[in-house]
Motif scaffolding. Structure first.
Motif, PDB file in Angstrom:
ATOM      1  N   LEU A  43      -3.284   4.326 -10.024  1.00 61.69           N
ATOM      2  CA  LEU A  43      -3.678   2.607  -9.797  1.00 61.69           C
ATOM      3  C   LEU A  43      -3.457   2.842  -8.578  1.00 61.69           C
ATOM      4  N   ARG A  44      -4.422   1.274  -8.431  1.00 60.51           N
ATOM      5  CA  ARG A  44      -4.770   1.456  -6.379  1.00 60.51           C
ATOM      6  C   ARG A  44      -4.481  -0.700  -6.568  1.00 60.51           C
ATOM      7  N   LEU A  45      -3.614  -0.688  -5.797  1.00 58.91           N
ATOM      8  CA  LEU A  45      -2.796  -2.673  -5.886  1.00 58.91           C
ATOM      9  C   LEU A  45      -3.586  -2.895  -4.858  1.00 58.91           C
ATOM     10  N   ARG A  46      -4.683  -3.131  -3.742  1.00 58.16           N
ATOM     11  CA  ARG A  46      -5.136  -3.795  -2.533  1.00 58.16           C
ATOM     12  C   ARG A  46      -4.266  -5.068  -2.287  1.00 58.16           C
ATOM     13  N   LEU A  47      -3.784  -5.328  -1.045  1.00 56.61           N
ATOM     14  CA  LEU A  47      -3.180  -6.871  -1.193  1.00 56.61           C
ATOM     15  C   LEU A  47      -3.905  -6.776   0.009  1.00 56.61           C
TER      16      LEU A  47
END
Length: 666
Positions: A496-500
């Motif tokens: 799961l990739r979360l880009r801030l």
């Protein structure tokens, strides 16, 4: 018939026999009146056993005294000690001399034995002696009848034998003597004394055991149960005291302690399946003066151990690390970019999959990691965070995996639990995962695949149940072809990739964030002032700056502004020269390259080539060459700044630390 003595705390004996031995014993009982309470009962076999059980159940006896078959029968059925009045060779000789006065044909009938020595001396006595033995009263009567039919008018034997001769009209002579009775009573007193000491010891032990949560059972050297606590009684399904005195192996074969009694060696940590549940059992020998005098088994509920393990790990982390404080509600801002990040984090929190958070330094990666943890199924469990770039390679391995005692020079005595174990059932946050050494990346990959770790200096795998959240400001995809990051680990982390978003992509959130930081600073100083008084006059300048250090840099600026307002009253009252000197960022009109966008589209995380060189040189210039201040402004650590400078070939003369030893510290 029964003779009793008042209960004054003395030892208590119960004399059980036929009337002939009772009549003989009564002559010496008064000699023992000061030493013990002696109850005399004329009963044998089943009738004697019923009395014995009743006295034992009421706690009215310390030891029994009996003789012959009666003593053997009691000893095999009651728990209390039984002293036996014995017949010695001298006693038989005296009885024979007495019998010879009546006849030169004498029979001897004894319980379970024939005396070989008599055959050697009967010639000296000038008497024909016939011997017989018996097990039960009926056998004794049959033996007496047989001797009578064969012409033996006088028979020597026990009380049951004498009674049988009387019924047949013969003469019987009791084999026992007063000296034998005295010896039997002395033996009974010693047995009673020892029994009282043991009972006191077992009572004390039972008092302790009754307050122990774990199920405990103790046995004597014969594997007979001597102590059992309520937890064990409940586990076995028996009422209180129902199994005392019984053989443990017969009560429940799984709880047998014969192996420990035989070997004298403890058996700890064995897994026991009992009543369709898993238990952890410890079997320990009990020693007195170096001799094994018993054993005990302690049974722990495996589920309770697991829960205690979780609690212990949680307590340990609370003592040594800060716990989670942030939720999604603590993430300020209403811009589309931050709203999308919050929505993504909320979706990810519902699962238990590995999350990879990417974004520039200062964008709140750990804040989001904590929020995901607190919103997910592992909330309330341990949250353990470590910065992979903050430790030397060897120390980082020990921190993550733990070590056994003596694993290396300087290893902690008793060993150390690693962060993987400390995070068991919770979440492990690996910040700056891109700086993890390749060797540790391999070990991390195995942990993610197998969900077990091996401490340094050990070969025993330890299962761990945890969620991993990793974070990086580096373009991991670009590090893979450079052989600086393992491709298989990236694929494992990138579930799961979360880009801030960087702060420059959410400019509309800057005033809201600034007011929050100013409010916190005002609260710490105790100044009652609206945050807008500090923020509003500078909104345009705050919005025009590119914020290469992101939220962390904004927080630093807000703290500086608040301190200036504390000194001068309002923003308008701050002299322009001082404001420009202390907050130069607000007066810059940086070119586009002040915050270049690299191939990953996230500012500082994508610095390379001339872009990175320009950003670093501008930051050092604005901070008069002070690398510590330049690093804070860029939102990175001094170690990262120093590493970037070396990668870009920027000399040490370009910047100077506040103490002249920056490179050594980095």
């Amino acid at each position: 018939m029964a003779l009793g003595y008042p209960n004054t705390g003395r030892l208590r004996l119960c004399f059980l026999s036929y009337r002939h031995l009772t009549r003989l014993a009564r002559a010496v009982l008064d000699e023992y009146a000061q030493r013990a309470e002696i109850e005399v009962i004329d009963q044998a076999y089943e009738a004697a056993l019923a009395v014995a059980r009743e006295r034992e159940a009421s706690g009215a006896v310390d030891a029994f005294v009996s003789a012959g078959a009666n003593a053997s029968y009691l000893r095999s059925t009651v728990k209390s000690p039984v002293a036996t009045i014995k017949v010695g060779g001298y006693d038989i000789l005296l009885a024979l001399l007495k019998a010879r006065e009546r006849s030169n044909r004498v029979g001897i009938v004894m319980h379970r034995r024939i005396i070989p020595e008599l055959d050697a001396i009967k010639g000296l006595l000038r008497t024909e002696v016939e011997q017989g033995c018996y097990e039960t009263p009926d056998e004794a009567v049959a033996c007496v009848k047989d001797m009578a039919e064969r012409g033996f008018p006088v028979i020597i034997g026990s009380s049951v034998v004498v009674e049988a001769t009387e019924r047949l009209g013969m003469e019987g002579i009791l084999a026992y003597s007063v000296a034998g009775v005295r010896q039997g009573l002395d033996d009974a007193l010693e047995m009673a004394r020892i029994a009282r000491l043991e009972n006191a010891r077992y009572s004390q032990l039972n008092g302790v055991l009754r307050n122990v949560q774990e199920a405990v059972l103790a046995v004597d050297p014969a594997d007979r149960v001597t102590a059992v606590n309520p937890a064990m009684e409940a586990l076995l399904g028996f009422p209180p005291n129902a199994i005392l005195g019984r053989v443990a192996a017969e009560v429940a074969p799984e709880l047998s302690l014969r192996g420990v009694l035989g070997s004298g060696e403890a058996e700890k940590g064995s897994v026991l399946t009992f009543r369709r549940r898993d238990w952890i059992a410890n079997r320990i020998p009990i020693r007195e003066h170096g001799q094994v005098t018993g054993a005990m088994i302690t049974v722990y509920d495996a589920r309770a151990i697991s829960e205690a393990d979780v609690s212990l790990r949680s307590q340990t982390r609370r003592r040594s690390n800060r716990t989670t404080r942030y939720t999604l509600d603590d993430i300020r801002g209403d811009s589309p970019a931050i709203e999308q990040a919050r929505a993504t984090a909320r979706r990810f929190a519902a699962s238990d999959l590995t999350v990879l958070i990417s974004g520039d330094s200062g964008t709140g990666k750990e804040l989001f990691a904590q929020a995901i943890h607190n919103l997910g199924p592992r909330a309330g469990r341990p949250f353990v965070a470590i910065n992979c770039s903050a430790f030397p390679d060897s120390l980082l391995e020990s921190e993550l995996f733990g070590h056994e005692e003596g694993a290396f020079t300087g290893a902690r005595k008793g060993g150390k639990v690693g962060l993987f174990e400390a995070a068991h059932t919770g979440t492990l946050f690996l910040d700056e995962i891109g700086d993890m050494p390749l060797a540790l990346q391999t070990r991390l990959l195995r942990v993610l695949q197998e969900r077990e770790i091996v401490r340094l200096g050990s070969v025993v795998p330890v299962p761990v149940d945890l969620r991993v959240i990793a974070a990086t400001h580096q373009p991991l995809e670009e590090l893979v072809p450079q052989r600086a990051f393992r491709a298989d680990l990236l694929y494992r982390l990138n579930t799961l990739r979360l880009r801030l978003p960087p702060l420059c992509d959410r400019v509309e959130d800057v005033p809201v964030l600034a007011e929050g930081f100013v409010a916190a600073c005002l609260e710490r100083t105790g100044l009652r002032l609206a945050p807008s008084v500090v923020v509003d006059p500078l909104k345009s300048r705050l919005a025009s700056y590119r914020w290469p250090g992101n939220v962390r840099e904004l927080e630093n600026i807000c703290e500086r502004l608040t301190m200036l307002v504390l000194q001068f009253g309002t923003v308008e009252d701050i002299p322009a020269g001082i404001l420009r000197h202390d907050c130069p960022e607000l007066f810059l009109e940086p070119p586009a390259q002040d915050r270049p966008t690299g191939r990953n589209g996230h500012g500082a995380a994508g610095w390379d080539g001339n872009d990175a060189r320009d950003v670093i040189e501008n930051a050092l210039s604005r901070n008069h060459g002070n690398r510590a201040d330049a690093a804070r402004q860029l939102g990175i650590s001094r170690a990262t700044l120093w590493r970037r400078m070396r990668q870009l070939g920027l000399g040490a003369s370009l910047g100077a630390s506040t103490d002249g030893n920056d490179a050594a510290r980095d």
